[in-house]
Scaffold this motif. Sequence first.
Motif, PDB file in Angstrom:
ATOM      1  N   GLY A 229       0.811  -1.208   0.000  1.00 55.68           N
ATOM      2  CA  GLY A 229       0.000   0.000   0.000  1.00 55.68           C
ATOM      3  C   GLY A 229       0.844   1.257   0.000  1.00 55.68           C
ATOM      4  O   GLY A 229       0.372   2.331  -0.368  1.00 55.68           O
TER       5      GLY A 229
ATOM      6  N   ARG B 204       0.981   5.955  -8.980  1.00 58.22           N
ATOM      7  CA  ARG B 204       0.909   4.514  -8.730  1.00 58.22           C
ATOM      8  C   ARG B 204       0.713   3.749 -10.043  1.00 58.22           C
ATOM      9  O   ARG B 204       0.075   4.249 -10.964  1.00 58.22           O
ATOM     10  CB  ARG B 204      -0.258   4.197  -7.801  1.00 58.22           C
ATOM     11  CG  ARG B 204      -0.150   4.767  -6.422  1.00 58.22           C
ATOM     12  CD  ARG B 204      -1.235   4.206  -5.531  1.00 58.22           C
ATOM     13  NE  ARG B 204      -0.955   2.826  -5.204  1.00 58.22           N
ATOM     14  CZ  ARG B 204      -0.354   2.426  -4.074  1.00 58.22           C
ATOM     15  NH1 ARG B 204      -0.006   3.309  -3.166  1.00 58.22           N
ATOM     16  NH2 ARG B 204      -0.116   1.162  -3.856  1.00 58.22           N
TER      17      ARG B 204
ATOM     18  N   LYS C 279      -6.666  -2.016  -8.725  1.00 62.80           N
ATOM     19  CA  LYS C 279      -7.264  -1.953  -7.392  1.00 62.80           C
ATOM     20  C   LYS C 279      -8.656  -1.312  -7.388  1.00 62.80           C
ATOM     21  O   LYS C 279      -9.375  -1.432  -6.404  1.00 62.80           O
ATOM     22  CB  LYS C 279      -6.320  -1.226  -6.431  1.00 62.80           C
ATOM     23  CG  LYS C 279      -5.119  -2.099  -6.043  1.00 62.80           C
ATOM     24  CD  LYS C 279      -4.089  -1.403  -5.180  1.00 62.80           C
ATOM     25  CE  LYS C 279      -3.012  -2.415  -4.744  1.00 62.80           C
ATOM     26  NZ  LYS C 279      -1.933  -1.796  -3.960  1.00 62.80           N
TER      27      LYS C 279
ATOM     28  N   TYR D  61      -4.876 -10.720  -4.608  1.00 60.11           N
ATOM     29  CA  TYR D  61      -4.290 -10.877  -3.277  1.00 60.11           C
ATOM     30  C   TYR D  61      -4.268 -12.370  -2.919  1.00 60.11           C
ATOM     31  O   TYR D  61      -4.934 -13.183  -3.575  1.00 60.11           O
ATOM     32  CB  TYR D  61      -5.115 -10.122  -2.232  1.00 60.11           C
ATOM     33  CG  TYR D  61      -5.268  -8.643  -2.515  1.00 60.11           C
ATOM     34  CD1 TYR D  61      -4.362  -7.713  -2.002  1.00 60.11           C
ATOM     35  CD2 TYR D  61      -6.313  -8.173  -3.298  1.00 60.11           C
ATOM     36  CE1 TYR D  61      -4.502  -6.358  -2.258  1.00 60.11           C
ATOM     37  CE2 TYR D  61      -6.456  -6.821  -3.565  1.00 60.11           C
ATOM     38  CZ  TYR D  61      -5.548  -5.910  -3.047  1.00 60.11           C
ATOM     39  OH  TYR D  61      -5.684  -4.566  -3.312  1.00 60.11           O
TER      40      TYR D  61
ATOM     41  N   CYS E 107      -4.138   9.097   9.608  1.00 60.61           N
ATOM     42  CA  CYS E 107      -5.363   8.340   9.896  1.00 60.61           C
ATOM     43  C   CYS E 107      -5.058   7.091  10.718  1.00 60.61           C
ATOM     44  O   CYS E 107      -5.787   6.764  11.662  1.00 60.61           O
ATOM     45  CB  CYS E 107      -6.073   7.955   8.595  1.00 60.61           C
ATOM     46  SG  CYS E 107      -6.822   9.349   7.745  1.00 60.61           S
TER      47      CYS E 107
ATOM     48  N   PRO F  12      -6.255   4.453  -4.088  1.00 63.19           N
ATOM     49  CA  PRO F  12      -5.890   3.230  -3.366  1.00 63.19           C
ATOM     50  C   PRO F  12      -4.487   3.272  -2.775  1.00 63.19           C
ATOM     51  O   PRO F  12      -3.574   3.889  -3.337  1.00 63.19           O
ATOM     52  CB  PRO F  12      -5.958   2.141  -4.444  1.00 63.19           C
ATOM     53  CG  PRO F  12      -6.777   2.707  -5.541  1.00 63.19           C
ATOM     54  CD  PRO F  12      -6.518   4.181  -5.517  1.00 63.19           C
ATOM     55  N   GLN F  13      -4.359   2.596  -1.657  1.00 64.01           N
ATOM     56  CA  GLN F  13      -3.020   2.248  -1.168  1.00 64.01           C
ATOM     57  C   GLN F  13      -2.921   0.724  -1.261  1.00 64.01           C
ATOM     58  O   GLN F  13      -2.648   0.213  -2.338  1.00 64.01           O
ATOM     59  CB  GLN F  13      -2.780   2.805   0.237  1.00 64.01           C
ATOM     60  CG  GLN F  13      -2.617   4.334   0.196  1.00 64.01           C
ATOM     61  CD  GLN F  13      -2.200   4.953   1.505  1.00 64.01           C
ATOM     62  OE1 GLN F  13      -1.585   4.334   2.353  1.00 64.01           O
ATOM     63  NE2 GLN F  13      -2.534   6.228   1.683  1.00 64.01           N
ATOM     64  N   CYS F  14      -3.208   0.009  -0.173  1.00 69.48           N
ATOM     65  CA  CYS F  14      -3.155  -1.450  -0.329  1.00 69.48           C
ATOM     66  C   CYS F  14      -4.253  -1.926  -1.266  1.00 69.48           C
ATOM     67  O   CYS F  14      -4.104  -2.941  -1.936  1.00 69.48           O
ATOM     68  CB  CYS F  14      -3.218  -2.162   1.013  1.00 69.48           C
ATOM     69  SG  CYS F  14      -4.865  -2.580   1.621  1.00 69.48           S
ATOM     70  N   GLY F  15      -5.363  -1.207  -1.300  1.00 71.86           N
ATOM     71  CA  GLY F  15      -6.397  -1.468  -2.296  1.00 71.86           C
ATOM     72  C   GLY F  15      -7.441  -2.491  -1.900  1.00 71.86           C
ATOM     73  O   GLY F  15      -8.453  -2.637  -2.594  1.00 71.86           O
TER      74      GLY F  15
ATOM     75  N   ILE G  65     -14.528   0.586   6.069  1.00 72.40           N
ATOM     76  CA  ILE G  65     -13.256   0.878   6.748  1.00 72.40           C
ATOM     77  C   ILE G  65     -12.108   0.818   5.749  1.00 72.40           C
ATOM     78  O   ILE G  65     -12.072  -0.049   4.874  1.00 72.40           O
ATOM     79  CB  ILE G  65     -13.010  -0.143   7.886  1.00 72.40           C
ATOM     80  CG1 ILE G  65     -14.044   0.050   9.007  1.00 72.40           C
ATOM     81  CG2 ILE G  65     -11.598  -0.011   8.436  1.00 72.40           C
ATOM     82  CD1 ILE G  65     -14.004  -1.051  10.067  1.00 72.40           C
TER      83      ILE G  65
ATOM     84  N   ARG H  27      -8.027   0.769   6.420  1.00 76.82           N
ATOM     85  CA  ARG H  27      -6.967   0.851   7.435  1.00 76.82           C
ATOM     86  C   ARG H  27      -5.773   1.646   6.936  1.00 76.82           C
ATOM     87  O   ARG H  27      -4.983   2.149   7.735  1.00 76.82           O
ATOM     88  CB  ARG H  27      -6.544  -0.558   7.866  1.00 76.82           C
ATOM     89  CG  ARG H  27      -7.594  -1.273   8.693  1.00 76.82           C
ATOM     90  CD  ARG H  27      -7.725  -0.700  10.096  1.00 76.82           C
ATOM     91  NE  ARG H  27      -6.579  -1.021  10.920  1.00 76.82           N
ATOM     92  CZ  ARG H  27      -6.122  -0.240  11.898  1.00 76.82           C
ATOM     93  NH1 ARG H  27      -6.697   0.916  12.153  1.00 76.82           N
ATOM     94  NH2 ARG H  27      -5.070  -0.614  12.611  1.00 76.82           N
ATOM     95  N   CYS H  28      -5.600   1.754   5.627  1.00 72.08           N
ATOM     96  CA  CYS H  28      -4.505   2.579   5.108  1.00 72.08           C
ATOM     97  C   CYS H  28      -4.806   4.062   5.290  1.00 72.08           C
ATOM     98  O   CYS H  28      -3.913   4.895   5.165  1.00 72.08           O
ATOM     99  CB  CYS H  28      -4.265   2.310   3.624  1.00 72.08           C
ATOM    100  SG  CYS H  28      -3.754   0.637   3.246  1.00 72.08           S
ATOM    101  N   GLY H  29      -6.053   4.401   5.524  1.00 66.41           N
ATOM    102  CA  GLY H  29      -6.395   5.807   5.723  1.00 66.41           C
ATOM    103  C   GLY H  29      -6.490   6.592   4.430  1.00 66.41           C
ATOM    104  O   GLY H  29      -5.995   7.719   4.329  1.00 66.41           O
TER     105      GLY H  29
ATOM    106  N   TYR I 184      -9.144   7.814   3.439  1.00 65.58           N
ATOM    107  CA  TYR I 184     -10.383   8.581   3.590  1.00 65.58           C
ATOM    108  C   TYR I 184     -10.346   9.979   2.968  1.00 65.58           C
ATOM    109  O   TYR I 184     -11.297  10.367   2.292  1.00 65.58           O
ATOM    110  CB  TYR I 184     -10.761   8.706   5.070  1.00 65.58           C
ATOM    111  CG  TYR I 184     -11.025   7.399   5.781  1.00 65.58           C
ATOM    112  CD1 TYR I 184     -11.911   6.445   5.269  1.00 65.58           C
ATOM    113  CD2 TYR I 184     -10.396   7.111   6.995  1.00 65.58           C
ATOM    114  CE1 TYR I 184     -12.155   5.261   5.949  1.00 65.58           C
ATOM    115  CE2 TYR I 184     -10.646   5.930   7.681  1.00 65.58           C
ATOM    116  CZ  TYR I 184     -11.527   5.005   7.155  1.00 65.58           C
ATOM    117  OH  TYR I 184     -11.776   3.837   7.828  1.00 65.58           O
TER     118      TYR I 184
END
Lengths: 723, 152
Positions: A77, A212, A218, A225, A640, B95-98, B131, B133-135, B137
Motif C-alpha cells: 500500500g 501509482r 485496485k 491478493y 489516519c 488506493p493504497q493497499c487497495g 473501513i 486501514r490505510c487511511g 479517507y
Amino acid sequence: MPDHADPKPRRPFLTRRKLIVGGGLVGGVLVVGAGIANIGKLLSIGAEVPDSTDFGQFIKIAADNSVTIVNKHQEMGQGIHAGLAAIVAEELDADWSKVRVEAAPANVKLYGSTAGPLQGTFGSSGIANSWDQLRQAGATARYMLVQAAADLWQVSAGSLTVRDGIITDPLTGRTAPFSELLARAAQIRAPETLPLKDPKQFTLIGTERVRRKDSRAKITGTERYTQDIQLNDMMVAMVAHSPRFGGKVLSFDDSEARKIVGVIDVFEIPSGVAVVATDTYTAKRGRDALKVDWDDEKAEMRSSEDLLKFYRDTAQGKTDIKGDRFEKSGNPEGAFDGELIEITYDLPYLAHAPMEPMNCVAMVNGRRVKLITASQIQTIDQVNTALVVGCLPGSVEIETLPAGGSFGRRGIMSSDYIVECVHIAKHVGGGRPVKLIWTREDDMMGGYYRPMSYHHLWIKCGDDGYATAWRHHTVVQSLTPVGPNTPGVEGIHGSPYLAATPVVDGKVFTPKLAIPPGFWRSVGASHSVMVMEHTIDQLARRAGRDPIDYRRTIYINTHKPRWLNVLNLAAEKAGWGQPLEPGWARGVAVAECFGTTVAQIAEVTLIDGKPKVRRVLAAVDCGIAVARDQIRAQMEGSVCFGLSAALYGGVILEGGVVQNTNFDTAPVLRIDEAPVVETHILASGNPPTGMGEPGVPLIAPAIANALLILTGQPTLFLPFIKS
Amino acid sequence: MPYTIRLDGKQHTVDVDADTPLLWVLRDSLNLTGTKYGCGVAQCGACTVHMDGQPVRSCSLPISAVGNSEITTIESVSGPEAAAVQASWLKIDVPQCGYCQSGQIMSAVALLKEIKVPTDAEIDAAMSGNICRCGTYPRIRNAIKDAAKSLI
C-alpha cells in the motif's frame, strides 16, 4: 524555503556495496541488473539462479518497448512500486507510461538488501535501500542501449540523446526505440559503475508524473491478493487456536466437524487444530463445530489491568525485573534532589488489523515447497518454512503477492501464519495447494501486537524552565529475542530532549510474557514519540513558554537543523499563533523516524469529551522526494492510522483472553473522523529516506498537546476513548 | 441445496447450504474475487455489493435471502456513476493497499446514484460503513466530490 542543510542525515540499513553489473538476453528480454556478490551464500543455497548467473535482474525490456521493473520490496500500500520504478526509469530515460512493475521472487542473492543478506521490506527502508542500486541498474541499461545504437549508427555514444525510451542521433535525426536494440545491447559490457544524473537533471523523480502503477487493478477488483487465489484441487484451511497466548491443545473432539459435508480432514498441528475443507465457509463451519480442550499451564492468564499493575510496579523497581541502562549522562548525585515532576504513561497493546486478514497458500511435496503469499520478509519466511519441511531455505519458492495492508503484521520473525500453513500443506502432502485463511477474529487474537508500555519519568527543571535532570524508566517487551531492548527505547534514546538535559538516567525494563510482541508501523516511535512530545509540552507549559518556541531552543542547542526546519515550516503553514475559534486548539509534535523528520500540527476540539481533529498540517524532510504524490498519500494515511490507534486502539485482555476481536468491539477510524491532511515537503538534496511509517506516531501527542491547552490536563494513557 | 441468483446480468446456479453468505458464494463458488472478506460481521464494508442497486454487505447476507434480486459486483458495476467514480479514483490515486477499495467504490457508486451532489455529511453517512486501514479517507472524499462534479 528554509535552509535545511544537514550534513549527515541518518540512513538506516544502507551501505554502499560493490555492484557487479552486466546484462544478457534471456528469452528475448534484455535483463539488466545489479547483484550482491559473496553474501547470503548460506541462505541462498538451493536457490535457482537464472542463466544470467552473477547478475541480478531488475529491468526487463520487451519487444513493445515496455520496461518492467522487478521490485524486490513488497507492495503493501505504501507505493513502493511507483517509487522504485521511478528511480529506474529516471536513469534509464524510459517512457514512464510504458513502465510496469512486477514482484521479485524470493532470492536473497539477487534481491537481498544492499545492507545484508536479507530480502524483505521493513523500517521504511525500501527507497533508501534501492536508491543507489536501482539508479545504477537504470544507468547501466541506458549505457548498454546507447552504446548499441552508437555501434549500429557508427557514431559516438556521447552524441546520442535518450528520451521516453527512444534514442536519437540529433545530427542525422535517426531514432530507435529501446526495443529495436535489445539483441545488440545484450552484447555490450558496461563498466562496473556509471556516472549518475545530477538530481538537478531529473525529469521524472520529484515530479507529479510519478503515480501509482496499480490503481487501475485496485479499483476494478482485479488486483490479485492471497485471499483471491483459487487453484485446481485447492483446499481451504482454518485453525482453532488457543484463546490464550501460550496455550496448547490438550485434546479435541472432531466428530461433529467431520459430519459436515465438505470437511476433508481435521488434524492437530503445533499451533492448534486444523480443519481442511473444500471451501472457506465449510472450513469455518467445521472449525466452529470442533470441541477443543486447551492446556493453559504455560498460558498467559492475566488481564490488562493485572499487566498494567505489574508494569507500574516494575517501573518503580518493585518487581524482580531489573532495568538495563540505555542512556546515562552527567552526575546523578544530588541532581534529583528537591521538587521533581513525575509523569507516567500507560500505552496499550495495539493490533495491526490490516484489511486483508492473515492468509497463505502453500504446496508441499516432499521437500519441494511453494508459497503464494504477501511475504514481507521473504528470507525469514524461507528459513522458517525450511525448518518445517527439512529443505534448503533457498529452495523455498515464494510468489510474493501484494498485501492487503500489513503495518508490520506480515514481517514476523516466526513467520507464524506462514509456518502454520506449511504444517497443514505438509500434512496434506502431494503438492496439493492449501489456502489458510484467518478470520478477522483470528487476526485480532493472534498476537504480535505493538507491545504495551509503561513509562515513569522523574524530571527536575531549572530556573529557565528546561530540564536539568531526567530519569526515565520504560517497561516494554523486546521485539528481539536476544540482545538489548533497543526497539523499546527507540526515539527516547538519542532524543534531543535528553541530549539537552545535563543529567540523564534512562533504564528499560523488559518483561517476558507469552503475548508475542511485534513490529507495528513506526515500531518504537509508536510509543516513544507520545512520551517525549507530550512531556516536552508539559514542561513548556510549566515554564510558561510557547511549545514551539520552547522546542526551537532545544533543537538549536542540540544541533538538530532538520527538526527545526520541519517545525518552522509546519508552524508557518498552520498559522501557529493566530487565534482559532473558541473551543479549538492546536497541538504540535516533531519526530524523526527511520531517518525521516516530520512535524505535525493538529487542530483539535472536544465533542462530548471525545477529541475531534479537523485538520493536520504536516512538514516532512525525507531527503530527495522521489514520488511526491505518494509522500502525501503516506502522510494522509499515516495520520489516519495513528489517529485510529490514538482514539480507539488497545487490545483488552480478560483472564488472558482478548475481548475486542472484531471491528464492532475494536473500533477503528472511519471516514467521518478523518481530518484534512496538508503535507509540505522540504526541498532537499540528500538521499531519500522512507515515508511508510514516520508520519504515524505524531498525531497522538499532537492531540494530547492540544488537549493540554484546552483542558489544562495532561494525557496519561491511550487510547483517548476507552471502551 | 441449489440456488439460482441473478448476478451481473446472468443467472447462476450454485449448490450450497442455505446459510452460506453471498460473499462466499461469489468468491468460492463463482470465483468472483473482487468482493473482499474483511470482518464477516458487516462492520468493514469490504464485501459491499449492490442488491437491486442498494449497497449491502454480502458477508452477512445468506444466499437464501437473495431471492430474485439482481446482484451487482465490482466486476460488472457500470453506468455513468460507476465510470465517474472509477475515473476519479484513478485520477486522484485513491488506493493504497487497495483491499477495501472494491467495497468503497460500490458504496460510492450507490451514493451518487442516490444523491447527485452529496454534502460532506452525506458522504460521511454513506461511506462510514466502509473501513480503510490505510487511511485513504481524505482521497475517497475528494474523489467522490470530483466524480459528482464530472456527472453534472
